[in-house]
Write an enzyme that holds these catalytic residues in place. Sequence first.
Site, PDB file in Angstrom:
ATOM      1  N   TYR A 156      10.910 -29.641   9.993  1.00 10.40           N
ATOM      2  CA  TYR A 156      11.389 -30.384  10.034  1.00 10.40           C
ATOM      3  C   TYR A 156      11.034 -31.572   9.990  1.00 10.40           C
ATOM      4  O   TYR A 156      11.792 -32.537   8.894  1.00 10.40           O
ATOM      5  CB  TYR A 156      12.084 -30.469  11.834  1.00 10.40           C
ATOM      6  CG  TYR A 156      13.259 -31.216  12.097  1.00 10.40           C
ATOM      7  CD1 TYR A 156      14.518 -31.125  11.603  1.00 10.40           C
ATOM      8  CD2 TYR A 156      12.800 -32.579  12.895  1.00 10.40           C
ATOM      9  CE1 TYR A 156      15.438 -31.765  11.801  1.00 10.40           C
ATOM     10  CE2 TYR A 156      14.065 -32.978  13.026  1.00 10.40           C
ATOM     11  CZ  TYR A 156      15.144 -33.132  12.894  1.00 10.40           C
ATOM     12  OH  TYR A 156      16.482 -33.682  12.726  1.00 10.40           O
ATOM     13  N   LYS A 160      12.204 -34.377   6.410  1.00 12.44           N
ATOM     14  CA  LYS A 160      13.008 -35.363   7.249  1.00 12.44           C
ATOM     15  C   LYS A 160      11.406 -36.520   6.010  1.00 12.44           C
ATOM     16  O   LYS A 160      12.408 -37.620   5.815  1.00 12.44           O
ATOM     17  CB  LYS A 160      13.276 -35.783   8.900  1.00 12.44           C
ATOM     18  CG  LYS A 160      14.265 -34.480   9.667  1.00 12.44           C
ATOM     19  CD  LYS A 160      15.698 -34.997   8.464  1.00 12.44           C
ATOM     20  CE  LYS A 160      16.464 -34.191   9.479  1.00 12.44           C
ATOM     21  NZ  LYS A 160      17.886 -34.464   9.185  1.00 12.44           N
TER      22      LYS A 160
HETATM   23  P1  NAI Z   1      24.515 -30.040  14.882  1.00 10.28           P
HETATM   24  O1  NAI Z   1      23.463 -29.713  14.821  1.00 10.28           O
HETATM   25  O2  NAI Z   1      25.113 -31.146  16.318  1.00 10.28           O
HETATM   26  O3  NAI Z   1      25.545 -30.765  14.099  1.00 10.28           O
HETATM   27  C1  NAI Z   1      24.441 -30.159  12.453  1.00 10.28           C
HETATM   28  C2  NAI Z   1      26.645 -30.112  11.771  1.00 10.28           C
HETATM   29  O4  NAI Z   1      25.073 -29.738  10.270  1.00 10.28           O
HETATM   30  C3  NAI Z   1      27.234 -29.315  12.521  1.00 10.28           C
HETATM   31  O5  NAI Z   1      28.503 -28.959  12.342  1.00 10.28           O
HETATM   32  C4  NAI Z   1      26.414 -27.455  11.264  1.00 10.28           C
HETATM   33  O6  NAI Z   1      27.549 -27.211  11.159  1.00 10.28           O
HETATM   34  C5  NAI Z   1      26.868 -28.030  10.188  1.00 10.28           C
HETATM   35  N1  NAI Z   1      25.537 -27.968   9.399  1.00 10.28           N
HETATM   36  C6  NAI Z   1      24.670 -26.845   9.344  1.00 10.28           C
HETATM   37  N2  NAI Z   1      23.923 -26.572   8.305  1.00 10.28           N
HETATM   38  C7  NAI Z   1      24.833 -26.299   7.149  1.00 10.28           C
HETATM   39  C8  NAI Z   1      24.833 -25.996   5.873  1.00 10.28           C
HETATM   40  N3  NAI Z   1      23.264 -25.711   5.575  1.00 10.28           N
HETATM   41  N4  NAI Z   1      25.884 -26.887   5.332  1.00 10.28           N
HETATM   42  C9  NAI Z   1      26.425 -27.661   5.672  1.00 10.28           C
HETATM   43  N5  NAI Z   1      26.909 -27.954   7.491  1.00 10.28           N
HETATM   44  C10 NAI Z   1      25.656 -27.477   8.074  1.00 10.28           C
HETATM   45  O7  NAI Z   1      23.010 -31.996  14.791  1.00 10.28           O
HETATM   46  P2  NAI Z   1      23.333 -32.702  15.150  1.00 10.28           P
HETATM   47  O8  NAI Z   1      22.582 -33.584  16.707  1.00 10.28           O
HETATM   48  O9  NAI Z   1      24.022 -33.823  15.238  1.00 10.28           O
HETATM   49  O10 NAI Z   1      22.568 -33.647  13.992  1.00 10.28           O
HETATM   50  C11 NAI Z   1      22.260 -34.768  13.052  1.00 10.28           C
HETATM   51  C12 NAI Z   1      21.988 -35.371  11.703  1.00 10.28           C
HETATM   52  O11 NAI Z   1      21.291 -35.900  12.682  1.00 10.28           O
HETATM   53  C13 NAI Z   1      20.678 -33.644  11.058  1.00 10.28           C
HETATM   54  O12 NAI Z   1      20.451 -33.776  10.377  1.00 10.28           O
HETATM   55  C14 NAI Z   1      19.420 -33.857  12.460  1.00 10.28           C
HETATM   56  O13 NAI Z   1      18.793 -33.442  12.145  1.00 10.28           O
HETATM   57  C15 NAI Z   1      19.636 -35.312  12.387  1.00 10.28           C
HETATM   58  N6  NAI Z   1      19.174 -35.905  13.918  1.00 10.28           N
HETATM   59  C16 NAI Z   1      18.945 -36.196  14.955  1.00 10.28           C
HETATM   60  C17 NAI Z   1      18.656 -36.203  16.783  1.00 10.28           C
HETATM   61  C18 NAI Z   1      19.200 -35.818  17.415  1.00 10.28           C
HETATM   62  O14 NAI Z   1      18.700 -36.176  18.458  1.00 10.28           O
HETATM   63  N7  NAI Z   1      20.596 -35.173  17.554  1.00 10.28           N
HETATM   64  C19 NAI Z   1      17.071 -37.054  15.907  1.00 10.28           C
HETATM   65  C20 NAI Z   1      17.299 -37.553  14.568  1.00 10.28           C
HETATM   66  C21 NAI Z   1      18.196 -36.826  13.665  1.00 10.28           C
END
Ligand code: NAI
Length: 248
Positions: A156, A160
């Site tokens: 990861y 990133k």
């Molecule tokens: P989440 O898991 O709640 O949502 C991710 C979304 O992306 C989901 O709707 C999922 O279906 C979709 N997804 C996953 N793989 C996919 C693919 N191959 N093609 C199309 N859609 C796909 O994640 P969250 O927490 O909202 O994170 C969103 C972004 O923020 C990510 O890039 C994550 O790495 C980043 N992030 C999140 C943090 C956190 O504390 N939640 C902290 C730092 C970064």
Amino acid sequence: MTSAVELKGLVAVVTGGSRGIGRGIAESLADGGAIIAVVDLDSDVAAASASELPGQGHGGFACDVADADQVNSCLAEIEQQLGPVSILVNNAGITRDNLLIRMKDEEFDQVLAVNLKGTFNFTRAAARGMMKRRNGAILNIASVVGLTGNAGQVNYAASKAGVVGLTKSVAKEFASRGVRCNAIAPGFIRTQMTDELSEAQKEPLMKQIPLGTLGEVKQIADVARFLVGPAASYITGQTLAVDGGMVM
Ligand code: NAI
């Protein structure tokens, strides 16, 4: 100051826009007047999310961002249905945490394929039109872990950190063509993912956050709206940590 509808009529793609941070960003850009293409793995889920956004004309589109062919046809479908894409938010991301010694090839490859290659795939698909029209804003969702590293997340963190390098390179390649590219590095944000952490797991995390709380999705979404909008017209190639002061 952002005016109420500074993104009026602009088509914005948000990958992984059905839930969590992506959904928050989709709502915030829709509030700013943008027409949103919610891209996610499941078409029903994407369509349902799009229908709940404020304003009219949004659409849901199914696509695995890791698959370049799917991305190219998805982008073509979006432009056919909604119009030329002016804003791209590469938010879709996954984790497959494990200690390096135990990490399987699939765990490493899947995370790189979605988080880094997915960002490349959508950027390449959208860039040609943006450059031709000499107008576009790309926003990539990185992570503080890409800046600091994290035990148990070599895959990861590498993906990133890759997104940060990609952001700077895209900014340099596209600047003269009127297209900007920035990134947000969120810290620990309250989502389904962090809701699952126990109090015992959260406590040491909190100690690393000078502002003393987990972040809210809206706090990322507000910055996203700023970075893709006209108020940030002189900002490109930057990675902005939105993390309560964790990384300085
Ligand atoms: P989440 O898991 O709640 O949502 C991710 C979304 O992306 C989901 O709707 C999922 O279906 C979709 N997804 C996953 N793989 C996919 C693919 N191959 N093609 C199309 N859609 C796909 O994640 P969250 O927490 O909202 O994170 C969103 C972004 O923020 C990510 O890039 C994550 O790495 C980043 N992030 C999140 C943090 C956190 O504390 N939640 C902290 C730092 C970064």
